[in-house]
Design a protein around this motif. Structure first.
Motif, short mmCIF file in Angstrom:
data_model
loop_
_atom_site.label_atom_id
_atom_site.label_comp_id
_atom_site.label_asym_id
_atom_site.label_seq_id
_atom_site.Cartn_x
_atom_site.Cartn_y
_atom_site.Cartn_z
N GLN A 94 0.85 -1.20 0.00
CA GLN A 94 0.00 0.00 0.00
C GLN A 94 0.88 1.25 0.00
O GLN A 94 2.07 1.17 0.32
N PRO A 95 0.32 2.41 -0.28
CA PRO A 95 1.11 3.64 -0.13
C PRO A 95 1.65 3.74 1.31
O PRO A 95 0.95 3.41 2.27
N GLY A 96 2.89 4.15 1.42
CA GLY A 96 3.54 4.24 2.73
C GLY A 96 4.44 5.44 2.82
O GLY A 96 4.59 6.20 1.85
N ARG A 97 5.04 5.59 3.98
CA ARG A 97 5.99 6.68 4.22
C ARG A 97 6.97 6.23 5.28
O ARG A 97 6.77 5.21 5.93
N LEU A 98 8.01 7.03 5.47
CA LEU A 98 9.02 6.68 6.47
C LEU A 98 8.45 6.77 7.87
O LEU A 98 7.73 7.72 8.21
N HIS A 99 8.79 5.77 8.68
CA HIS A 99 8.44 5.72 10.09
C HIS A 99 9.68 5.29 10.87
O HIS A 99 10.59 4.68 10.31
N SER A 100 9.67 5.58 12.16
CA SER A 100 10.78 5.18 13.01
C SER A 100 10.25 4.38 14.18
O SER A 100 9.21 4.71 14.75
N ARG A 101 11.00 3.34 14.53
CA ARG A 101 10.64 2.50 15.69
C ARG A 101 11.93 2.05 16.36
O ARG A 101 12.73 1.32 15.75
N LYS A 102 12.13 2.53 17.55
CA LYS A 102 13.31 2.15 18.34
C LYS A 102 14.60 2.32 17.56
O LYS A 102 15.48 1.45 17.56
N GLY A 103 14.73 3.43 16.85
CA GLY A 103 15.95 3.71 16.11
C GLY A 103 16.00 3.14 14.70
O GLY A 103 16.88 3.48 13.94
N TRP A 104 15.05 2.29 14.35
CA TRP A 104 15.00 1.72 13.00
C TRP A 104 14.08 2.57 12.15
O TRP A 104 13.01 2.97 12.59
N VAL A 105 14.48 2.85 10.92
CA VAL A 105 13.66 3.60 9.98
C VAL A 105 13.12 2.62 8.95
O VAL A 105 13.87 1.83 8.37
N VAL A 106 11.80 2.66 8.75
CA VAL A 106 11.13 1.73 7.85
C VAL A 106 10.07 2.48 7.05
O VAL A 106 9.58 3.51 7.49
N THR A 107 9.73 1.95 5.88
CA THR A 107 8.65 2.52 5.09
C THR A 107 7.42 1.63 5.25
O THR A 107 7.45 0.46 4.88
N LEU A 108 6.38 2.21 5.85
CA LEU A 108 5.17 1.45 6.16
C LEU A 108 3.93 2.29 5.89
O LEU A 108 4.00 3.53 5.90
N CYS A 109 2.81 1.62 5.69
CA CYS A 109 1.52 2.30 5.65
C CYS A 109 1.12 2.61 7.10
O CYS A 109 1.74 2.10 8.05
N ALA A 110 0.09 3.40 7.28
CA ALA A 110 -0.34 3.78 8.63
C ALA A 110 -0.74 2.55 9.45
O ALA A 110 -0.40 2.46 10.63
N GLU A 111 -1.41 1.60 8.82
CA GLU A 111 -1.86 0.40 9.54
C GLU A 111 -0.69 -0.42 10.07
O GLU A 111 -0.67 -0.82 11.23
N ALA B 284 2.42 0.58 10.45
CA ALA B 284 3.19 1.38 11.39
C ALA B 284 2.56 1.30 12.79
O ALA B 284 3.25 1.10 13.78
N ALA B 285 1.24 1.44 12.84
CA ALA B 285 0.53 1.37 14.13
C ALA B 285 0.70 0.00 14.76
O ALA B 285 0.88 -0.12 15.98
N ALA B 286 0.70 -1.04 13.94
CA ALA B 286 0.80 -2.41 14.45
C ALA B 286 2.12 -2.66 15.16
O ALA B 286 2.19 -3.48 16.07
#
Length: 153
Positions: A125-142, A144-146
């Motif tokens: 799905q369309p996504g964007r950059l997100h960060s989690r505990k220092g890791w940068v990932v490209t995820l959709c909102a769903e 990323a929230a998970a």
């Protein structure tokens, strides 16, 4: 709900994004052995490099399209490595026989990397950059929230 019902529900959700049936088959692949298209890409990885692609299934369709595009330019091109790094696709490849990379070869890789930067690595799905505990990932909102990831920027 059966596993098949859950898979079909995921597929129905993804179809709204305009992905093809082939894209969906790759994204929703649930077998131990990788699909033929991904195995063919892995087979291009040269000796001395790990025979694996290090990206999520959401990027598999764009990887297959990139492979097809590069193969039209050079049927025997070689891959060094395919991975996710800092939330982006990294695709290292070279033309066969040590030839220089053409502008078209470079453009194909650049286009796929740009597409990946806007595509959820998990579901396509369309996504964007997100960060989690220092890791940068490209995820959709769903997705990323998970995993508790927060948007970057």
């Amino acid at each position: 709900m059966t596993d098949e019902d859950a898979r079909r529900e995921r597929v129905d959700d993804v179809e709204v994004a305009g992905l093809t049936a082939d894209d969906l088959a790759l994204i929703n692949w649930d077998q131990d052995e990788r699909p033929a298209q991904i195995r063919a890409i892995v087979a291009r990885i040269g000796p001395g490099w790990r025979q694996k692609v290090f990206i999520g299934q959401g990027w598999w369709p764009l990887l297959v399209r990139l492979d097809q595009r590069l193969a039209r330019l050079d049927p025997d091109y070689d891959i060094v490595q395919v991975k996710e790094k800092f939330g982006g696709l990294r695709f290292y490849a070279a033309p066969s026989n040590g030839a220089a990379r053409s502008p078209a070869f470079n453009a194909a890789i650049r286009d796929a990397e740009i597409e990946a930067s806007r595509t959820c690595e998990t579901c396509g799905q369309p996504g964007r950059l997100h960060s989690r505990k220092g890791w940068v990932v490209t995820l959709c909102a769903e997705h990323a929230a998970a995993v508790g990831a927060k948007p970057v920027g």
